[in-house]
Design a protein around this motif. Structure first.
Motif, PDB file in Angstrom:
ATOM      1  N   SER A   1       0.794  -1.361  -0.267  1.00 41.50           N
ATOM      2  CA  SER A   1      -0.006  -0.131  -0.250  1.00 41.50           C
ATOM      3  C   SER A   1       0.738   1.260  -0.046  1.00 41.50           C
ATOM      4  CB  SER A   1      -0.898  -0.256   1.289  1.00 41.50           C
ATOM      5  OG  SER A   1      -1.521   1.068   1.211  1.00 41.50           O
ATOM      6  N   ILE A   2       2.155   0.960   0.672  1.00 41.15           N
ATOM      7  CA  ILE A   2       2.874   2.467   0.509  1.00 41.15           C
ATOM      8  C   ILE A   2       3.362   2.768  -0.944  1.00 41.15           C
ATOM      9  CG2 ILE A   2       4.878   3.282   2.298  1.00 41.15           C
ATOM     10  CD1 ILE A   2       3.559   2.399   4.660  1.00 41.15           C
ATOM     11  N   ILE A   3       4.258   1.882  -1.102  1.00 46.31           N
ATOM     12  CA  ILE A   3       4.657   1.646  -1.729  1.00 46.31           C
ATOM     13  C   ILE A   3       4.133   2.217  -3.134  1.00 46.31           C
ATOM     14  CG2 ILE A   3       6.095   0.197  -3.954  1.00 46.31           C
ATOM     15  CD1 ILE A   3       7.719   0.703  -1.274  1.00 46.31           C
ATOM     16  N   GLU A   4       2.540   1.988  -3.526  1.00 42.93           N
ATOM     17  CA  GLU A   4       1.678   2.135  -4.521  1.00 42.93           C
ATOM     18  C   GLU A   4       1.873   3.672  -3.843  1.00 42.93           C
ATOM     19  OE1 GLU A   4      -2.295  -0.633  -4.531  1.00 42.93           O
ATOM     20  OE2 GLU A   4      -0.951  -1.619  -5.175  1.00 42.93           O
ATOM     21  N   ASP A   5       2.456   3.867  -2.934  1.00 46.26           N
ATOM     22  CA  ASP A   5       1.249   5.834  -2.495  1.00 46.26           C
ATOM     23  C   ASP A   5       2.842   6.552  -2.844  1.00 46.26           C
ATOM     24  OD1 ASP A   5      -0.776   5.283  -1.921  1.00 46.26           O
ATOM     25  OD2 ASP A   5      -0.784   5.196   0.386  1.00 46.26           O
ATOM     26  N   LEU A   6       3.529   6.165  -2.728  1.00 45.39           N
ATOM     27  CA  LEU A   6       5.140   6.569  -3.027  1.00 45.39           C
ATOM     28  C   LEU A   6       5.393   6.344  -4.804  1.00 45.39           C
ATOM     29  CD1 LEU A   6       7.732   4.933   0.050  1.00 45.39           C
ATOM     30  CD2 LEU A   6       6.252   7.543  -0.626  1.00 45.39           C
ATOM     31  N   GLU A   7       5.156   5.271  -5.150  1.00 42.83           N
ATOM     32  CA  GLU A   7       4.889   5.753  -6.739  1.00 42.83           C
ATOM     33  C   GLU A   7       4.312   6.442  -7.060  1.00 42.83           C
ATOM     34  OE1 GLU A   7       5.556   1.931  -9.637  1.00 42.83           O
ATOM     35  OE2 GLU A   7       4.321   1.782  -8.363  1.00 42.83           O
ATOM     36  N   HIS A   8       3.077   6.348  -6.823  1.00 40.06           N
ATOM     37  CA  HIS A   8       2.038   7.732  -6.905  1.00 40.06           C
ATOM     38  C   HIS A   8       2.649   8.824  -7.391  1.00 40.06           C
ATOM     39  CE1 HIS A   8      -1.350   9.129  -9.040  1.00 40.06           C
ATOM     40  NE2 HIS A   8      -2.056  10.173  -7.506  1.00 40.06           N
ATOM     41  N   ALA A   9       3.481   9.061  -6.579  1.00 34.22           N
ATOM     42  CA  ALA A   9       4.085  10.772  -5.846  1.00 34.22           C
ATOM     43  C   ALA A   9       5.211  10.917  -6.119  1.00 34.22           C
ATOM     44  CB  ALA A   9       3.605  11.066  -4.107  1.00 34.22           C
ATOM     45  N   GLY A  10       5.761  10.136  -7.471  1.00 33.93           N
ATOM     46  CA  GLY A  10       6.823  10.335  -7.382  1.00 33.93           C
ATOM     47  C   GLY A  10       8.143  10.227  -6.637  1.00 33.93           C
ATOM     48  N   ILE A  11       8.424   9.085  -6.054  1.00 34.46           N
ATOM     49  CA  ILE A  11       8.707   9.105  -5.004  1.00 34.46           C
ATOM     50  C   ILE A  11      10.227   7.611  -5.605  1.00 34.46           C
ATOM     51  CG2 ILE A  11      10.070   8.905  -3.007  1.00 34.46           C
ATOM     52  CD1 ILE A  11       7.427  10.768  -2.426  1.00 34.46           C
ATOM     53  N   VAL A  12       9.295   6.302  -5.659  1.00 41.77           N
ATOM     54  CA  VAL A  12      10.076   5.564  -6.143  1.00 41.77           C
ATOM     55  C   VAL A  12       9.917   5.646  -7.223  1.00 41.77           C
ATOM     56  CG1 VAL A  12       9.945   4.954  -3.795  1.00 41.77           C
ATOM     57  CG2 VAL A  12       8.129   3.822  -5.084  1.00 41.77           C
ATOM     58  N   ILE A  13       9.757   3.465  -8.129  1.00 43.96           N
ATOM     59  CA  ILE A  13      10.239   2.689  -9.204  1.00 43.96           C
ATOM     60  C   ILE A  13       9.877   1.800  -8.205  1.00 43.96           C
ATOM     61  CG2 ILE A  13      10.748   2.723 -11.484  1.00 43.96           C
ATOM     62  CD1 ILE A  13      11.684   5.502 -11.964  1.00 43.96           C
ATOM     63  N   LEU A  14       8.662   0.702  -8.730  1.00 42.55           N
ATOM     64  CA  LEU A  14       8.618  -0.561  -8.690  1.00 42.55           C
ATOM     65  C   LEU A  14       8.808  -1.186  -9.908  1.00 42.55           C
ATOM     66  CD1 LEU A  14       7.871  -2.654  -6.746  1.00 42.55           C
ATOM     67  CD2 LEU A  14       5.759  -2.852  -7.780  1.00 42.55           C
ATOM     68  N   ARG A  15      10.198  -1.772 -10.249  1.00 47.81           N
ATOM     69  CA  ARG A  15      10.017  -2.865 -11.195  1.00 47.81           C
ATOM     70  C   ARG A  15      10.086  -3.947 -11.458  1.00 47.81           C
ATOM     71  NH1 ARG A  15      15.534  -2.822 -13.424  1.00 47.81           N
ATOM     72  NH2 ARG A  15      16.360  -2.094 -11.675  1.00 47.81           N
ATOM     73  N   LYS A  16       9.748  -4.840 -12.291  1.00 45.71           N
ATOM     74  CA  LYS A  16       9.792  -6.489 -12.738  1.00 45.71           C
ATOM     75  C   LYS A  16      11.067  -6.791 -12.761  1.00 45.71           C
ATOM     76  CE  LYS A  16       6.778  -9.887 -13.285  1.00 45.71           C
ATOM     77  NZ  LYS A  16       6.380 -10.809 -12.304  1.00 45.71           N
ATOM     78  N   THR A  17      11.811  -7.706 -12.652  1.00 48.68           N
ATOM     79  CA  THR A  17      13.368  -8.197 -12.403  1.00 48.68           C
ATOM     80  C   THR A  17      13.135  -9.445 -12.962  1.00 48.68           C
ATOM     81  OG1 THR A  17      13.968  -8.069 -10.367  1.00 48.68           O
ATOM     82  CG2 THR A  17      14.852  -6.252 -11.320  1.00 48.68           C
ATOM     83  N   GLY A  18      11.907  -9.969 -12.461  1.00 48.53           N
ATOM     84  CA  GLY A  18      12.272 -11.513 -13.133  1.00 48.53           C
ATOM     85  C   GLY A  18      10.829 -12.319 -12.503  1.00 48.53           C
ATOM     86  N   PRO A  19      10.622 -13.459 -12.467  1.00 47.86           N
ATOM     87  CA  PRO A  19       9.238 -13.814 -12.727  1.00 47.86           C
ATOM     88  C   PRO A  19       8.825 -13.590 -11.054  1.00 47.86           C
ATOM     89  CG  PRO A  19      10.665 -15.496 -13.545  1.00 47.86           C
ATOM     90  CD  PRO A  19      11.354 -14.446 -13.590  1.00 47.86           C
ATOM     91  N   ASN A  20       9.588 -13.509 -10.435  1.00 51.38           N
ATOM     92  CA  ASN A  20       8.678 -13.286  -9.420  1.00 51.38           C
ATOM     93  C   ASN A  20       9.442 -12.325  -8.180  1.00 51.38           C
ATOM     94  OD1 ASN A  20       6.443 -15.290  -8.793  1.00 51.38           O
ATOM     95  ND2 ASN A  20       8.000 -16.878  -8.897  1.00 51.38           N
ATOM     96  N   ARG A  21      10.104 -11.542  -8.976  1.00 51.87           N
ATOM     97  CA  ARG A  21      11.652 -10.590  -8.347  1.00 51.87           C
ATOM     98  C   ARG A  21      10.912  -8.838  -8.552  1.00 51.87           C
ATOM     99  NH1 ARG A  21      16.685 -10.722  -5.592  1.00 51.87           N
ATOM    100  NH2 ARG A  21      17.630  -8.608  -6.726  1.00 51.87           N
ATOM    101  N   ASN A  22      10.917  -8.389  -8.103  1.00 56.00           N
ATOM    102  CA  ASN A  22      10.432  -6.914  -7.860  1.00 56.00           C
ATOM    103  C   ASN A  22      11.170  -6.114  -7.034  1.00 56.00           C
ATOM    104  OD1 ASN A  22       8.322  -7.021  -9.354  1.00 56.00           O
ATOM    105  ND2 ASN A  22       7.246  -7.420  -8.058  1.00 56.00           N
ATOM    106  N   VAL A  23      12.083  -4.596  -7.313  1.00 58.62           N
ATOM    107  CA  VAL A  23      13.122  -4.144  -7.237  1.00 58.62           C
ATOM    108  C   VAL A  23      12.565  -2.825  -7.029  1.00 58.62           C
ATOM    109  CG1 VAL A  23      14.832  -3.137  -7.205  1.00 58.62           C
ATOM    110  CG2 VAL A  23      14.586  -5.907  -7.869  1.00 58.62           C
ATOM    111  N   VAL A  24      12.012  -2.075  -5.922  1.00 61.94           N
ATOM    112  CA  VAL A  24      11.997  -0.332  -5.525  1.00 61.94           C
ATOM    113  C   VAL A  24      13.011   0.450  -5.538  1.00 61.94           C
ATOM    114  CG1 VAL A  24      10.375   0.913  -3.868  1.00 61.94           C
ATOM    115  CG2 VAL A  24      10.445  -2.019  -3.783  1.00 61.94           C
ATOM    116  N   GLU A  25      12.981   0.946  -6.431  1.00 60.55           N
ATOM    117  CA  GLU A  25      13.964   2.245  -6.863  1.00 60.55           C
ATOM    118  C   GLU A  25      14.026   3.558  -5.856  1.00 60.55           C
ATOM    119  OE1 GLU A  25      15.573   1.755 -11.315  1.00 60.55           O
ATOM    120  OE2 GLU A  25      15.846   0.083 -10.638  1.00 60.55           O
TER     121      GLU A  25
END
Length: 229
Positions: free
Chosen positions: A184-208
């Protein structure tokens, strides 16, 4: 630097100092004697080798602004400050903004999320840096005791400490939060332009962290450094 209405205090102050010749010395909670002979206290003072003075006032609650402002303005004038920075948590009305600009005071308004965290840090006298032990209720109770603002800043700092990117699962584990709250928090931060959520594998996501997120970290440390001195 302004990003969608947000002015970055750290970058603004540092940019000003970087274009001014000579080296700067910073003092926190500093008393300076003015030309009148009276001493004035400032939250932070930058002084150059050439004798130029920059004064800084930090106001955590907007209701405290009016009662502190006259002392700051008069003191800055008495010590012949060439530049004055007001860092305030929250919004101030347009009349006040106009008044401050007429006094050649640069206004840096911080977002509410940041203000909640830095205010709680100031009240706790640095307890955010102390090692945390979980209460008897475990992680769920720990989360209830921490405000959302605290958790947000914990997440941002954890990403920053991992070279500005970290796997999602490791991030949530490092910050002692469950997957549902973290998402929930990551979604809010992504919407605010503070983080980016990237998919780096089948079951792996990285937050930048984005540039805006990195600026937020710099601002937090900048204000915290002033408050803890």
């Amino acid at each position: 630097m302004e990003k969608n209405g947000y002015i970055d205090p750290y970058t603004t102050v540092m940019n000003y100092l970087s274009i001014t010749p000579g080296k700067w010395e910073i003092k926190y909670n500093e008393n300076i004697r003015g030309i009148s002979g009276k001493e004035h206290r400032f939250d932070a003072v930058y002084r150059s080798q050439e004798g130029e003075i920059v004064t800084v006032m930090v106001v955590l609650r907007t209701e405290d602004l009016e009662k502190r402002l006259d002392d700051f303005k008069n003191g800055s004038k008495d010590v012949r400050a060439k530049r004055k920075f007001l860092i305030v948590c929250g919004e101030i009305n347009s009349d006040m903004v106009s008044e401050l600009k007429s006094e050649n005071i640069s206004i840096l308004m911080l977002p509410g999320m940041f203000c909640s965290q830095v205010s709680s840090y100031n009240a706790d006298a640095g307890s955010n840096d102390a090692p945390r032990s979980l209460p008897d209720g475990g992680i769920e109770e720990s989360q209830r005791k921490r405000s959302r603002a605290n958790i947000i800043m914990d997440l941002i700092r954890a990403i920053n400490e991992n070279s500005n990117q970290i796997p999602v699962t490791r991030l949530f584990y490092a910050c002692n939060i469950n997957h549902r709250m973290g998402r929930s928090i990551i979604e809010d931060l992504e919407h605010a332009g503070i983080v980016i959520l990237r998919k780096t594998g089948p079951n792996r996501n990285v937050v930048e962290l984005t540039r805006k997120g990195i600026s937020l970290i710099n601002d937090y440390e900048f204000i915290r450094e002033i408050l803890e001195k």
